[in-house]
Design a protein around this motif. Structure first.
Motif, PDB file in Angstrom:
ATOM      1  N   ALA A 185      50.742  36.480  33.862  1.00  0.00           N
ATOM      2  CA  ALA A 185      49.987  35.217  33.734  1.00  0.00           C
ATOM      3  C   ALA A 185      48.594  35.456  33.155  1.00  0.00           C
ATOM      4  O   ALA A 185      48.039  34.595  32.468  1.00  0.00           O
ATOM      5  CB  ALA A 185      49.873  34.546  35.104  1.00  0.00           C
ATOM      6  N   SER A 186      48.032  36.636  33.402  1.00  0.00           N
ATOM      7  CA  SER A 186      46.675  36.916  32.899  1.00  0.00           C
ATOM      8  C   SER A 186      46.647  36.969  31.370  1.00  0.00           C
ATOM      9  O   SER A 186      45.597  36.840  30.754  1.00  0.00           O
ATOM     10  CB  SER A 186      46.127  38.221  33.482  1.00  0.00           C
ATOM     11  N   ASN A 187      47.828  37.158  30.747  1.00  0.00           N
ATOM     12  CA  ASN A 187      47.873  37.184  29.276  1.00  0.00           C
ATOM     13  C   ASN A 187      48.017  35.783  28.667  1.00  0.00           C
ATOM     14  O   ASN A 187      47.912  35.617  27.458  1.00  0.00           O
ATOM     15  CB  ASN A 187      49.055  38.049  28.797  1.00  0.00           C
ATOM     16  N   ASN A 244      39.736  32.873  34.817  1.00  0.00           N
ATOM     17  CA  ASN A 244      38.587  33.750  35.052  1.00  0.00           C
ATOM     18  C   ASN A 244      38.918  34.811  36.116  1.00  0.00           C
ATOM     19  O   ASN A 244      38.642  36.002  35.944  1.00  0.00           O
ATOM     20  CB  ASN A 244      37.413  32.874  35.502  1.00  0.00           C
ATOM     21  N   LEU A 245      39.572  34.371  37.175  1.00  0.00           N
ATOM     22  CA  LEU A 245      39.970  35.294  38.250  1.00  0.00           C
ATOM     23  C   LEU A 245      40.940  36.354  37.723  1.00  0.00           C
ATOM     24  O   LEU A 245      40.765  37.555  37.954  1.00  0.00           O
ATOM     25  CB  LEU A 245      40.618  34.473  39.371  1.00  0.00           C
ATOM     26  N   LEU A 246      41.971  35.893  36.985  1.00  0.00           N
ATOM     27  CA  LEU A 246      42.981  36.841  36.489  1.00  0.00           C
ATOM     28  C   LEU A 246      42.376  37.825  35.490  1.00  0.00           C
ATOM     29  O   LEU A 246      42.702  39.015  35.508  1.00  0.00           O
ATOM     30  CB  LEU A 246      44.162  36.080  35.853  1.00  0.00           C
ATOM     31  N   ASN A 247      41.484  37.344  34.636  1.00  0.00           N
ATOM     32  CA  ASN A 247      40.822  38.244  33.672  1.00  0.00           C
ATOM     33  C   ASN A 247      40.054  39.344  34.391  1.00  0.00           C
ATOM     34  O   ASN A 247      40.114  40.514  34.031  1.00  0.00           O
ATOM     35  CB  ASN A 247      39.816  37.468  32.809  1.00  0.00           C
ATOM     36  N   LYS A 301      40.644  43.466  34.459  1.00  0.00           N
ATOM     37  CA  LYS A 301      39.617  44.486  34.156  1.00  0.00           C
ATOM     38  C   LYS A 301      39.581  45.537  35.272  1.00  0.00           C
ATOM     39  O   LYS A 301      39.424  46.714  35.031  1.00  0.00           O
ATOM     40  CB  LYS A 301      38.234  43.823  34.072  1.00  0.00           C
ATOM     41  N   ARG A 302      39.717  45.084  36.514  1.00  0.00           N
ATOM     42  CA  ARG A 302      39.653  46.025  37.649  1.00  0.00           C
ATOM     43  C   ARG A 302      40.990  46.706  37.912  1.00  0.00           C
ATOM     44  O   ARG A 302      41.082  47.547  38.801  1.00  0.00           O
ATOM     45  CB  ARG A 302      39.279  45.269  38.931  1.00  0.00           C
TER      46      ARG A 302
END
Ligand code: SF4
Length: 239
Positions: free
Chosen positions: A66-68, A93-96, A100-101
């Motif tokens: 889903a982040s993509n 924003n949360l998924l992005n 990153k983490r």
């Protein structure tokens, strides 16, 4: 003002007598599911937020996938829950950030104190104290009681707290909350708020905690429609 622990325990007992002990999901939902479901639940009913959550779950194999997706794509899938622009922004924003983490399981949360967890989660845009505290209670099994508008209204009416916002009620209530009862207390108070202690015209004549309530505008004039509904309900369950 220190919170009256005995009063909380007594109210919890009375609510259990009336509504029963609410079931817990088993296994507990993962923290990211709870976060996204709670973002979707803002300002809508359970039915619509559930549909929006399911649309996301059916479309993507996991949250990493889903982040993509683009913000627009997420917005379309969650439209049924309303406020799609701001909710899709918060989710994207949360998924992005989690991408990153490289931490879609939110492992960074588990060992922290509840105040640190709230601090960490509320750094994400669109995630407030209520959403963060739902993760603590429902996914991380901490004895923390989230406060929504129902709890805020009722706890002030019964004069357990004297606060102006749900967030202030949350900090006051959780300063010293009695062990092990947060899930039952939270869930049953929401039921009380939806069914009996409504914002306008609370139905005090059938309220299980009426004797403990110090609200000075109690309403004992029974709404005929409500009474009829209740008689039908009792008939149906054979009481
Ligand atoms: S007595 Fe009335 S105002 Fe007080 S908690 Fe019950 S329904 Fe709400």
């Amino acid at each position: 003002m220190s919170i009256n622990i005995k009063k909380i325990i007594k109210i919890n007992e009375l609510l259990i007598k009336h509504f029963g002990v609410p079931e817990r999901q088993n296994p507990l939902p993962n923290p990211l599911d709870t976060l996204i479901a709670t973002i979707l639940s803002q300002n809508t009913n359970d039915n619509n937020s559930y549909k929006a959550f399911n649309n996301l779950k059916k479309t993507f194999n996991n949250w990493e996938e889903a982040s993509n997706a683009s913000k627009k794509e997420i917005e379309k899938l969650i439209k049924v829950a309303g406020l799609a622009n701001s909710k899709s922004y918060a989710i994207k924003n949360l998924l992005n950030e989690l991408k990153k983490r490289n931490d879609f399981k939110l492992n960074f949360l588990t060992k922290e104190s509840y105040k640190n967890i709230i601090d960490e989660l509320t750094k994400f845009k669109g995630i407030g104290v209520k959403t963060a505290s739902c993760v603590l209670l429902f996914s991380l099994n901490r004895n923390i009681c989230p406060v929504d508008t129902h709890l805020h209204r009722i706890l002030n009416r019964i004069k357990l707290v004297n606060t102006k916002t749900p967030e202030k009620t949350f900090w006051e209530l959780n300063k010293n909350f009695p062990d092990k009862i947060a899930h039952t207390f939270h869930t049953n108070l929401i039921l009380l708020g939806r069914e009996i202690c409504k914002p306008i015209k609370p139905n005090c004549s059938i309220c299980p905690i009426e004797k403990m309530c110090q609200f000075d505008k109690k309403n004992f004039i029974t709404d005929k429609k409500e009474t009829k509904k209740r008689i039908l309900l009792l008939d149906n369950i054979g009481i």
